[in-house]
Structures are given as structure tokens and as C-alpha cells.
Design a protein around this motif. Sequence first.
Motif, PDB file in Angstrom:
ATOM      1  N   MET A   1       0.844  -1.198   0.000  1.00 55.85           N
ATOM      2  CA  MET A   1       0.000   0.000   0.000  1.00 55.85           C
ATOM      3  C   MET A   1       0.880   1.250   0.000  1.00 55.85           C
ATOM      4  SD  MET A   1      -3.274  -0.636   0.026  1.00 55.85           S
ATOM      5  CE  MET A   1      -3.962   0.836   0.772  1.00 55.85           C
ATOM      6  N   PRO A   2       0.505   2.291  -0.770  1.00 57.06           N
ATOM      7  CA  PRO A   2       1.271   3.531  -0.750  1.00 57.06           C
ATOM      8  C   PRO A   2       1.240   4.174   0.621  1.00 57.06           C
ATOM      9  CG  PRO A   2      -0.258   3.481  -2.599  1.00 57.06           C
ATOM     10  CD  PRO A   2      -0.613   2.351  -1.700  1.00 57.06           C
ATOM     11  N   SER A   3       2.345   4.819   1.022  1.00 53.56           N
ATOM     12  CA  SER A   3       2.365   5.525   2.291  1.00 53.56           C
ATOM     13  C   SER A   3       1.474   6.756   2.203  1.00 53.56           C
ATOM     14  CB  SER A   3       3.798   5.944   2.641  1.00 53.56           C
ATOM     15  OG  SER A   3       4.311   6.822   1.663  1.00 53.56           O
ATOM     16  N   VAL A   4       0.848   7.100   3.318  1.00 53.21           N
ATOM     17  CA  VAL A   4      -0.034   8.262   3.359  1.00 53.21           C
ATOM     18  C   VAL A   4       0.728   9.432   3.947  1.00 53.21           C
ATOM     19  CG1 VAL A   4      -2.191   9.198   4.251  1.00 53.21           C
ATOM     20  CG2 VAL A   4      -2.028   6.765   3.662  1.00 53.21           C
ATOM     21  N   PRO A   5       0.813  10.568   3.242  1.00 51.68           N
ATOM     22  CA  PRO A   5       1.521  11.713   3.777  1.00 51.68           C
ATOM     23  C   PRO A   5       0.847  12.215   5.048  1.00 51.68           C
ATOM     24  CG  PRO A   5       1.086  11.983   1.432  1.00 51.68           C
ATOM     25  CD  PRO A   5       0.294  10.811   1.897  1.00 51.68           C
ATOM     26  N   PRO A   6       1.618  12.824   5.978  1.00 50.96           N
ATOM     27  CA  PRO A   6       1.000  13.372   7.190  1.00 50.96           C
ATOM     28  C   PRO A   6      -0.014  14.446   6.858  1.00 50.96           C
ATOM     29  CG  PRO A   6       3.276  14.125   6.930  1.00 50.96           C
ATOM     30  CD  PRO A   6       3.062  13.037   5.924  1.00 50.96           C
ATOM     31  N   ASP A   7      -0.983  14.644   7.768  1.00 50.07           N
ATOM     32  CA  ASP A   7      -2.094  15.548   7.497  1.00 50.07           C
ATOM     33  C   ASP A   7      -1.662  16.988   7.267  1.00 50.07           C
ATOM     34  OD1 ASP A   7      -3.900  13.505   7.630  1.00 50.07           O
ATOM     35  OD2 ASP A   7      -4.379  13.815   9.748  1.00 50.07           O
ATOM     36  N   ASP A   8      -0.517  17.406   7.857  1.00 50.38           N
ATOM     37  CA  ASP A   8      -0.104  18.793   7.730  1.00 50.38           C
ATOM     38  C   ASP A   8       0.786  19.037   6.513  1.00 50.38           C
ATOM     39  OD1 ASP A   8       2.043  17.390   8.651  1.00 50.38           O
ATOM     40  OD2 ASP A   8       2.590  18.816  10.238  1.00 50.38           O
ATOM     41  N   ALA A   9       0.961  18.010   5.666  1.00 60.03           N
ATOM     42  CA  ALA A   9       1.776  18.163   4.462  1.00 60.03           C
ATOM     43  C   ALA A   9       0.889  18.047   3.235  1.00 60.03           C
ATOM     44  CB  ALA A   9       2.857  17.078   4.414  1.00 60.03           C
ATOM     45  N   PRO A  10       1.241  18.746   2.138  1.00 57.15           N
ATOM     46  CA  PRO A  10       0.452  18.588   0.916  1.00 57.15           C
ATOM     47  C   PRO A  10       0.610  17.187   0.355  1.00 57.15           C
ATOM     48  CG  PRO A  10       2.450  19.825   0.482  1.00 57.15           C
ATOM     49  CD  PRO A  10       2.371  19.677   1.968  1.00 57.15           C
ATOM     50  N   ALA A  11      -0.415  16.706  -0.313  1.00 57.20           N
ATOM     51  CA  ALA A  11      -0.289  15.408  -0.973  1.00 57.20           C
ATOM     52  C   ALA A  11       0.805  15.473  -2.024  1.00 57.20           C
ATOM     53  CB  ALA A  11      -1.625  15.016  -1.605  1.00 57.20           C
ATOM     54  N   LEU A  12       0.811  16.562  -2.792  1.00 58.58           N
ATOM     55  CA  LEU A  12       1.818  16.759  -3.833  1.00 58.58           C
ATOM     56  C   LEU A  12       2.469  18.114  -3.639  1.00 58.58           C
ATOM     57  CD1 LEU A  12       3.058  15.771  -6.601  1.00 58.58           C
ATOM     58  CD2 LEU A  12       1.329  17.222  -7.683  1.00 58.58           C
ATOM     59  N   GLN A 126     -14.705   6.407 -24.408  1.00 57.41           N
ATOM     60  CA  GLN A 126     -13.268   6.198 -24.294  1.00 57.41           C
ATOM     61  C   GLN A 126     -12.696   6.939 -23.087  1.00 57.41           C
ATOM     62  OE1 GLN A 126     -11.115   7.007 -27.883  1.00 57.41           O
ATOM     63  NE2 GLN A 126     -12.219   5.481 -29.089  1.00 57.41           N
ATOM     64  N   GLN A 127     -13.208   8.155 -22.835  1.00 59.80           N
ATOM     65  CA  GLN A 127     -12.722   8.894 -21.673  1.00 59.80           C
ATOM     66  C   GLN A 127     -13.107   8.191 -20.382  1.00 59.80           C
ATOM     67  OE1 GLN A 127     -10.755  12.091 -21.615  1.00 59.80           O
ATOM     68  NE2 GLN A 127     -10.443  10.744 -19.873  1.00 59.80           N
ATOM     69  N   MET A 128     -14.320   7.649 -20.327  1.00 62.39           N
ATOM     70  CA  MET A 128     -14.727   6.878 -19.157  1.00 62.39           C
ATOM     71  C   MET A 128     -13.804   5.675 -18.951  1.00 62.39           C
ATOM     72  SD  MET A 128     -18.885   6.802 -19.472  1.00 62.39           S
ATOM     73  CE  MET A 128     -19.862   8.306 -19.453  1.00 62.39           C
ATOM     74  N   LEU A 129     -13.466   5.004 -20.062  1.00 61.94           N
ATOM     75  CA  LEU A 129     -12.598   3.842 -19.983  1.00 61.94           C
ATOM     76  C   LEU A 129     -11.205   4.229 -19.514  1.00 61.94           C
ATOM     77  CD1 LEU A 129     -12.102   0.843 -20.444  1.00 61.94           C
ATOM     78  CD2 LEU A 129     -11.689   1.340 -22.859  1.00 61.94           C
ATOM     79  N   ALA A 130     -10.687   5.356 -20.020  1.00 64.55           N
ATOM     80  CA  ALA A 130      -9.356   5.810 -19.626  1.00 64.55           C
ATOM     81  C   ALA A 130      -9.305   6.136 -18.134  1.00 64.55           C
ATOM     82  CB  ALA A 130      -8.962   7.034 -20.449  1.00 64.55           C
ATOM     83  N   ILE A 131     -10.343   6.799 -17.632  1.00 65.87           N
ATOM     84  CA  ILE A 131     -10.392   7.114 -16.207  1.00 65.87           C
ATOM     85  C   ILE A 131     -10.553   5.834 -15.389  1.00 65.87           C
ATOM     86  CG2 ILE A 131     -11.703   8.290 -14.403  1.00 65.87           C
ATOM     87  CD1 ILE A 131     -12.379  10.446 -16.472  1.00 65.87           C
ATOM     88  N   GLY A 132     -11.417   4.929 -15.860  1.00 63.31           N
ATOM     89  CA  GLY A 132     -11.616   3.670 -15.163  1.00 63.31           C
ATOM     90  C   GLY A 132     -10.349   2.856 -15.074  1.00 63.31           C
ATOM     91  N   ARG A 133      -9.570   2.855 -16.141  1.00 62.39           N
ATOM     92  CA  ARG A 133      -8.294   2.141 -16.148  1.00 62.39           C
ATOM     93  C   ARG A 133      -7.362   2.698 -15.073  1.00 62.39           C
ATOM     94  NH1 ARG A 133      -5.211   2.588 -21.688  1.00 62.39           N
ATOM     95  NH2 ARG A 133      -5.247   4.771 -21.024  1.00 62.39           N
ATOM     96  N   ALA A 134      -7.322   4.037 -14.943  1.00 61.95           N
ATOM     97  CA  ALA A 134      -6.473   4.654 -13.927  1.00 61.95           C
ATOM     98  C   ALA A 134      -6.957   4.313 -12.521  1.00 61.95           C
ATOM     99  CB  ALA A 134      -6.440   6.164 -14.119  1.00 61.95           C
ATOM    100  N   LEU A 135      -8.274   4.243 -12.326  1.00 60.12           N
ATOM    101  CA  LEU A 135      -8.821   3.957 -11.001  1.00 60.12           C
ATOM    102  C   LEU A 135      -8.505   2.548 -10.537  1.00 60.12           C
ATOM    103  CD1 LEU A 135     -12.312   5.688 -11.246  1.00 60.12           C
ATOM    104  CD2 LEU A 135     -10.260   6.534 -10.102  1.00 60.12           C
ATOM    105  N   MET A 136      -8.176   1.654 -11.472  1.00 59.77           N
ATOM    106  CA  MET A 136      -7.812   0.287 -11.092  1.00 59.77           C
ATOM    107  C   MET A 136      -6.571   0.263 -10.212  1.00 59.77           C
ATOM    108  SD  MET A 136      -8.491  -1.688 -14.711  1.00 59.77           S
ATOM    109  CE  MET A 136      -7.860  -3.266 -14.098  1.00 59.77           C
ATOM    110  N   ALA A 137      -5.741   1.312 -10.297  1.00 61.88           N
ATOM    111  CA  ALA A 137      -4.534   1.391  -9.466  1.00 61.88           C
ATOM    112  C   ALA A 137      -4.802   1.993  -8.097  1.00 61.88           C
ATOM    113  CB  ALA A 137      -3.467   2.214 -10.190  1.00 61.88           C
ATOM    114  N   ALA A 138      -6.063   2.276  -7.786  1.00 60.70           N
ATOM    115  CA  ALA A 138      -6.473   2.866  -6.501  1.00 60.70           C
ATOM    116  C   ALA A 138      -5.625   4.084  -6.153  1.00 60.70           C
ATOM    117  CB  ALA A 138      -6.375   1.815  -5.395  1.00 60.70           C
ATOM    118  N   PRO A 139      -5.631   5.106  -7.005  1.00 61.59           N
ATOM    119  CA  PRO A 139      -4.770   6.268  -6.762  1.00 61.59           C
ATOM    120  C   PRO A 139      -5.216   7.108  -5.577  1.00 61.59           C
ATOM    121  CG  PRO A 139      -6.275   6.729  -8.558  1.00 61.59           C
ATOM    122  CD  PRO A 139      -6.462   5.277  -8.216  1.00 61.59           C
TER     123      PRO A 139
END
Length: 234
Positions: A1-12, A126-139
Motif C-alpha cells: 500500500m502507498p504511504s499516506v503523507p501526514p495531514d499537515d503536508a500537501p499530498a503533492l 473512451q474517456q470513461m474507460l481511460a479514467i476507469g483504467r487509472a482507477l484500477m490502481a487505486a490512486p
Amino acid sequence: MPSVPPDDAPALHVEKLDVTYGRALSALRSVSLDVPHGAVVALLGANGAGKTTLLRAVSGTLRLHRGAITAGGVRYGDTVLDGRDPVTAVRAGVVQVPEGRRVFALFPRLAERTRQAAGLLSGGEQQMLAIGRALMAAPRLLLLDEPSLGLAPMMVDRIAEVVREINAGGTAVLLVEQNAGMALSLAERAHVLEVGEVRLSGDAAELARTDAVRRLYLGETADGAGGLDGRGAA
């Protein structure tokens, strides 16, 4: 599982990022921005402003396009992303949906098309499929590059609803859009890129009220026609 950044830090966190293509073409100059946890942040600008380049720098795909980070850095939580490959970004929870879909059930309509080749789907499907494909990685952070490009107004509205649903589930979104009306209606914060530099930054609703954004990106005239209806393309 990806590490979760601390609450006081930006995600990116992108800090003073410089990017070049080849040996001489400067694409980004000292670009800085943050995407907070669970937020939608919009990145606006004309073609060639550097929006897609920024997403490539975050997702680790820049080198595939002969680009390179020459200064500054990109970090997701405690994971350094600049100079890393796309696998590092995905493992950290950062996933990109590239411009143009590039495809050969949050989207029930796709269930009716399970035996149909992706290249024969409509642009919206196609756009729905592209987004769905990305969501498979649980971003934890979804990088969306021009999701409304070339779509009919009704489908643009549907894609906007999908982005809201994804964000409501806790996923942060960095949204690149020329359709400023759609982007600003979804985002909490926004940045405007011009020729590789951040020219404007701030609360999305406040930026939508500025004369420059209304004139250049919302298509409003001197009498205030136009507006944030999700269809004010720039």
C-alpha cells in the motif's frame, strides 16, 4: 500500500521546477504548486503553456517524451518523484490519465460495451474507460489531462460529475483543462500557466471573478456574458 503523507503536508509538492526538452527548449520555469489531501486543483492555460509537461514531470513519463527536469523537485508525501520512473509514481499512489484517452463501474454504460473494441467506442465512452483504467490502481492522487477534450456538452457534464464522485471518495485530483468553466467549477484552488510560468494562483472561485480569467479563459465579454456553466472553453 502507498504511504499516506501526514495531514499537515500537501499530498503533492512541486517546488521551483524547471523542465527542458532536448538540449534547448525550455518548457517550465520555476513552477511551484501544492495539491492538498483530497482537494481538486485546476491547472489552466493555452496550448503550449506547459500543463501537460507538468503532469509528465509528476508522473515520471517526462523522459519518454525526451524531456528532463533541470532544476527543482517533485514530492508526494515523503516520496521523491523527480527523476523517477512511472512505477515509482504509481506505487506512491499517483496515477495519470493522459490527454487523448489512448485506449484500444463507475461507468455503467461501459457494461453494455464489454465485447466492443475500445477504439470503436465514442469519445465520451473512451474517456470513461481511460479514467476507469487509472482507477484500477487505486490512486490517492489522480492526474487528469484534458478529460473534456473534444466531447459534447452533455458528456462534459457527465465527466465533471465523475470527477466530483472520484474526489468525494477521497482521491485528490490535479486537473489540466482548457475548459476553464468546468475546471473552476470543480476545483478549490487553481493556477494559470503562461509560457511555462505560473502567472496566477489562488482560490478557484476568486480567480473566476478576476477580469483576466473571465476574459481570457471564460470567454466573457465586457458586459459579463458567459460564465461558469462548465462549457466556457478557452
